[in-house]
Design an enzyme around this catalytic site. Sequence first.
Site, PDB file in Angstrom:
ATOM      1  N   ASP A  53       1.082  -1.281   0.245  1.00 59.96           N
ATOM      2  CA  ASP A  53      -0.092   0.009   0.103  1.00 59.96           C
ATOM      3  C   ASP A  53       1.191   1.371   0.059  1.00 59.96           C
ATOM      4  O   ASP A  53       0.578   2.182  -0.339  1.00 59.96           O
ATOM      5  CB  ASP A  53      -0.652   0.016   0.808  1.00 59.96           C
ATOM      6  CG  ASP A  53      -1.892  -0.712   0.721  1.00 59.96           C
ATOM      7  OD1 ASP A  53      -2.285  -1.756  -0.446  1.00 59.96           O
ATOM      8  OD2 ASP A  53      -3.376  -0.928   2.011  1.00 59.96           O
TER       9      ASP A  53
ATOM     10  N   ASN B 250       2.490  10.130   9.168  1.00 66.86           N
ATOM     11  CA  ASN B 250       1.068  10.026   8.785  1.00 66.86           C
ATOM     12  C   ASN B 250       0.937  11.259   7.792  1.00 66.86           C
ATOM     13  O   ASN B 250       0.395  11.526   6.732  1.00 66.86           O
ATOM     14  CB  ASN B 250       0.089  10.202   9.224  1.00 66.86           C
ATOM     15  CG  ASN B 250       0.108  11.138  10.345  1.00 66.86           C
ATOM     16  OD1 ASN B 250       1.001  11.977  10.468  1.00 66.86           O
ATOM     17  ND2 ASN B 250      -1.287  10.656  11.429  1.00 66.86           N
TER      18      ASN B 250
ATOM     19  N   ASN C  86       8.180  10.768   3.199  1.00 63.15           N
ATOM     20  CA  ASN C  86       9.051   9.557   3.194  1.00 63.15           C
ATOM     21  C   ASN C  86       9.100   8.631   2.253  1.00 63.15           C
ATOM     22  O   ASN C  86       8.453   7.266   2.455  1.00 63.15           O
ATOM     23  CB  ASN C  86       9.183   9.205   4.506  1.00 63.15           C
ATOM     24  CG  ASN C  86      11.337   8.272   4.286  1.00 63.15           C
ATOM     25  OD1 ASN C  86      11.274   7.869   3.841  1.00 63.15           O
ATOM     26  ND2 ASN C  86      11.341   8.281   5.883  1.00 63.15           N
ATOM     27  N   ASP C  87       9.957   8.649   0.914  1.00 62.68           N
ATOM     28  CA  ASP C  87       9.844   6.963  -0.554  1.00 62.68           C
ATOM     29  C   ASP C  87      10.485   6.394   0.021  1.00 62.68           C
ATOM     30  O   ASP C  87      10.481   5.203  -0.472  1.00 62.68           O
ATOM     31  CB  ASP C  87      10.443   7.787  -1.653  1.00 62.68           C
ATOM     32  CG  ASP C  87       9.535   7.636  -2.832  1.00 62.68           C
ATOM     33  OD1 ASP C  87       8.321   7.251  -2.291  1.00 62.68           O
ATOM     34  OD2 ASP C  87       9.667   7.766  -3.607  1.00 62.68           O
TER      35      ASP C  87
ATOM     36  N   SER D 293     -14.331   9.373 -15.213  1.00 62.15           N
ATOM     37  CA  SER D 293     -13.639  10.239 -16.211  1.00 62.15           C
ATOM     38  C   SER D 293     -14.186  11.692 -14.901  1.00 62.15           C
ATOM     39  O   SER D 293     -13.085  12.697 -15.393  1.00 62.15           O
ATOM     40  CB  SER D 293     -13.669  10.658 -17.411  1.00 62.15           C
ATOM     41  OG  SER D 293     -14.822  10.640 -18.251  1.00 62.15           O
TER      42      SER D 293
ATOM     43  N   ILE E 161       2.208  17.133  11.156  1.00 64.27           N
ATOM     44  CA  ILE E 161       2.120  17.217  12.059  1.00 64.27           C
ATOM     45  C   ILE E 161       3.339  16.756  12.968  1.00 64.27           C
ATOM     46  O   ILE E 161       2.608  15.023  12.579  1.00 64.27           O
ATOM     47  CB  ILE E 161       1.276  17.431  12.558  1.00 64.27           C
ATOM     48  CG1 ILE E 161       0.005  18.933  12.130  1.00 64.27           C
ATOM     49  CG2 ILE E 161       1.127  17.527  14.143  1.00 64.27           C
ATOM     50  CD1 ILE E 161      -1.122  17.964  12.274  1.00 64.27           C
TER      51      ILE E 161
ATOM     52  N   ASN F  84       0.989  14.623   7.350  1.00 59.90           N
ATOM     53  CA  ASN F  84       0.196  15.271   8.003  1.00 59.90           C
ATOM     54  C   ASN F  84       0.576  16.998   7.868  1.00 59.90           C
ATOM     55  O   ASN F  84       0.362  17.460   8.448  1.00 59.90           O
ATOM     56  CB  ASN F  84      -0.576  14.906   8.676  1.00 59.90           C
ATOM     57  CG  ASN F  84      -0.425  15.001  10.299  1.00 59.90           C
ATOM     58  OD1 ASN F  84       0.405  14.766  10.588  1.00 59.90           O
ATOM     59  ND2 ASN F  84      -1.654  14.440  10.926  1.00 59.90           N
TER      60      ASN F  84
ATOM     61  N   GLU G 264       1.438  15.904  17.989  1.00 59.76           N
ATOM     62  CA  GLU G 264       0.538  15.300  17.311  1.00 59.76           C
ATOM     63  C   GLU G 264      -0.702  14.994  18.351  1.00 59.76           C
ATOM     64  O   GLU G 264      -1.703  14.444  17.868  1.00 59.76           O
ATOM     65  CB  GLU G 264       0.681  13.676  16.333  1.00 59.76           C
ATOM     66  CG  GLU G 264      -0.154  13.009  15.496  1.00 59.76           C
ATOM     67  CD  GLU G 264      -0.598  13.342  14.279  1.00 59.76           C
ATOM     68  OE1 GLU G 264       0.523  13.952  13.356  1.00 59.76           O
ATOM     69  OE2 GLU G 264      -1.463  13.102  14.000  1.00 59.76           O
TER      70      GLU G 264
HETATM   71 CA    CA Z   1       1.642  13.490  11.641  1.00 61.23          CA
END
Ligand code: CA
Length: 575
Positions: A186, A229, A207-208, A263, A233, A231, A245
């Site tokens: 995922d 996550n 963070n790839d 579409s 924070i 976001n 967080e």
């Molecule tokens: Ca966070």
Amino acid sequence: MKSPRKVLMVAPLIFLLTVHTSASPAYDDQPSTRHSNGHVCIGCVLVVSMIEQLVQVHNSTVQTSMERLCSYLPEKLFLKTTCYVVVRMFGPDIIKLLEAKLNADVVCHTLKFCKQDPGQPLCHLYPLPKEAWKFTLTKARQIVKKSPTLTYSRSDSDICSLPFLAKICQKIKLAIENSLPFKDTDSDKYSVFPTLRGYHWRGRDCNDNDKMVYPGRRPDSWDVHQDSNCNGIWGVDPKDGIPYEKKFCEGSQPRGIILLGDSAGAHFHIPPEWITASQMSLKSFFNLPAALTDELNWPQLSGATGFLNSTSGLKENSIYLRLRKRNRCNHRDYQNISRNGASSQNLESFIESLSRNQLLDHPAIVIYAMIGNDVCNGKTNPVPAMTTPEKLFSKVMQTLQYLDSHLPNGSHVILFGLPDGTFLWDNLHNRYHPLGQLNKDVTYEHFYSFLNCLQVSPCHGWMSSNRTLRTLTSERAEQLSSTLKRIATSQKFANFNLFYMDFDFREIMEEWRKRGGQPWQLIEPVDGFHPNEVALQLLADGFWKKAQLQWPQVLGKENPFNHQIEQVFGDQGGH
Ligand code: CA
């Protein structure tokens, strides 16, 4: 001086569209068995029309117009190169034919990009020549016969089978396939790259290198050390030692927005500047490479998951931006799982690209909006190919069961009904299509009939002069909407609440009229079918207002710490 009328322009444009769509056949608006010929024919008529209209607008030669067109194209994706290759190959014939005052239809039939199959009607965009068609075509063929360049023979319509283009096609296909996003885990579905199903489509990865870091997850150890996550924070407040967080997001009920759509949901859009000779300049095509690598969709500006400010001047925002404003902890938690051509019947082929971990992630609001392709197709007789209520019921139930086993508990699913598409014909049929504006010769009625003739219309049922057919299409759409509504009121699932919402386009038109607008301004001008950015924003607005009124629990609470989050983290790392 009035020079020859239309012509087209950018062979490469369409050429690329052809290559591009053939790289992802499963989600093309039309099943791939269908008339790829038709797309090539449209591409040719479009490009020749542009060349012809550039001649007219600049009072220049055909040669100069073709070069002008190529010069406008960006280098990326071999667009400019392809254009020059095509001009070298077909230019001499196009010059002769256009100088003989033949129009784009005749040029494309002569060059065999368009064909009239035995027993089939003749497909043409512009009014037929005054002389008999056969006579005109014979004349045109004689003109190019004398040409030494007409050495190619085209037994099929796959433009990539032309030897001089095969290599370029191959390169483009490879480039596209190599960057297609479907990967195993995922977290690999999130990307730091915008197009090719990157962050234009779902929240940008922060963070790839770490698979356990992605938008939408519950924070790992309150994100003391890193922003798990994405976001924006993380860290600890030095004043009291409490992780930000925890302080700002705990109990705020964060949630993501996920669109399962077609579409329209992905915001399919072909800018009219690409095909309007009178406005064409070096600036016109700067966004073409990005658009092609997003399958001509602009999800970054869509009604559900758009994160850029609207280009339409409207103050309304996407559902995602509203959720983010309501609770800044939702930053970057959006997924646009939409495909061109998606319907209830083929959603299963790509629903696995949805990313949500039942144990690790926050709940989500899932909007199911297959708003057209269950009744829309391009067949000569579109009715038998429409989804029946029974088939819809069974596939939607499958989808919901899939969601029940993938969504975190506490999620919400909203089924959107289908609109009544009769507004398309009613508001557009006697208006000029962008290709017909210069010479007042192509209305949407002509354009629709050309698409229907080639069997490549995105929606023959509604884009048709046949009133009975339009009514039948609307009736089926209504039956399907009732089925969705029935599912929403009768079925229960463990991990989400289920709702139904009408797609009431009349409501949107009413709202737009109140603001001084006209209904036709809500439809994409080039395809004469999709809702445009304004319509999508108004639709998002309608959704938000109804949800606030009827089901406020779906949207969650307003986070009292929003202002503090903004103070500490600014724009939270942008999108
Ligand atoms: Ca966070």
